[in-house]
Design a protein around this motif. Structure first.
Motif, PDB file in Angstrom:
ATOM      1  N   GLU A 107       2.503  -4.227  -1.845  1.00  0.00           N
ATOM      2  CA  GLU A 107       2.532  -3.001  -1.646  1.00  0.00           C
ATOM      3  C   GLU A 107       1.972  -2.119  -2.817  1.00  0.00           C
ATOM      4  N   GLU A 112      -2.705   1.508  -0.566  1.00  0.00           N
ATOM      5  CA  GLU A 112      -1.425   1.854   0.007  1.00  0.00           C
ATOM      6  C   GLU A 112      -1.917   1.996   1.631  1.00  0.00           C
ATOM      7  N   GLY A 137       7.346  -4.799   4.782  1.00  0.00           N
ATOM      8  CA  GLY A 137       7.127  -3.913   4.227  1.00  0.00           C
ATOM      9  C   GLY A 137       7.249  -3.323   4.928  1.00  0.00           C
TER      10      GLY A 137
END
Length: 269
Positions: A107, A112, A137
């Motif tokens: 990440e 993003e 995630g």
């Protein structure tokens, strides 16, 4: 769920174990499997011939068409790969099967909102019997979960865990098969001392391990099954006593600890 195009960055044993398991058990869910590595053209040719996959060294050109991208290289190569991959990613689901690599690094280095996951399978994926641990995630949605669960179902059983649990259980599910194989190896070597052939010794030990695993799979606890074999004061009890005197539980604990420690070190190297 539409058929998936899956891109493997890495063409080693784990990549082969996963793709072979998928092709054997989830072929109807797969549009295409693409395998890449940096320099080993012979290895790519081997996988192309064995499985009919697309094999190429130009992985950057394949990213746009992929639905899922599997980082299947050594832990120490993941960070560099993520940096190179980031400019090409546009919403694809990215997951790694490298030991010690959590979702945080992915990440941090990918755009993003990129959906990511960390999976720890084992090489029994090739025979549909991996025990895979996984965690997601922050940006993973239901469709990504469906894709990952399809993949993991194709290579065995799977358990969702926290990232910290995967760090601690890497040795138990990922590396412990090597511990078992070493145990079997020593038993085979021991059997040879009593005059049987290598082939006989191998058949004996494979049969013993397989039968024992079937008994475990029926649901009884290891302790209960051990007690079924062990008559108090008998021959098996004498052997188990030696294992306890030599601190077998502590030995296994130390092996697990060393494995987990090294996995974390490799992720940082």
């Amino acid at each position: 769920m539409k058929k998936q195009t899956i891109l493997f960055l890495g063409a080693g044993r784990m990549a082969e174990a996963i793709l072979s398991g998928l092709l054997a058990r989830k072929r109807d869910s797969i549009e295409e499997i693409i395998v890449t590595n940096r320099s080993n053209e012979a290895r790519l040719a081997e996988l192309r011939a064995a499985y009919g996959v697309t094999a190429t060294r130009d992985w950057q050109a394949q990213v746009a068409g992929a639905d899922a991208i599997v980082l299947a290289m050594k832990p120490g190569q993941v960070r560099e790969t993520l940096v190179e991959l980031a400019p090409h990613v546009n919403g694809q689901f990215v997951f790694t099967v490298a030991a010690g690599i959590g979702t945080g690094m992915m990440e941090e280095l990918l755009p993003e909102g990129t959906p990511v996951a960390w999976v720890m399978p084992n090489t029994a994926a090739s025979v549909g019997a991996s025990v895979s641990l996984y965690t997601y995630g922050k940006s993973v949605r239901a469709e990504h979960r469906a894709v990952l669960e399809m993949i993991l179902d194709g290579i065995g059983s799977y358990e969702e865990c926290t990232e910290e649990q995967i760090h601690q259980l890497t040795a138990v599910t990922g590396s412990a098969p090597a511990f078992l194989y070493r145990f079997a190896e020593v038993l085979e070597e021991t059997a040879l001392q009593f005059g049987v052939t290598k082939e006989q010794a191998h058949r004996m030990i494979v049969g013993m391990v397989y039968g024992s695993a079937l008994m475990l799979k029926q649901g009884d606890s290891p302790a209960a099954l051990r007690d079924q074999v062990t008559t108090p004061g008998g021959a098996t009890a004498a052997g188990l006593r030696v294992m306890e005197e030599r601190e077998f539980p502590a030995l296994i604990g130390a092996a697990v600890e060393a494995t987990n420690r090294r996995a974390k070190e490799m992720a940082k190297e």
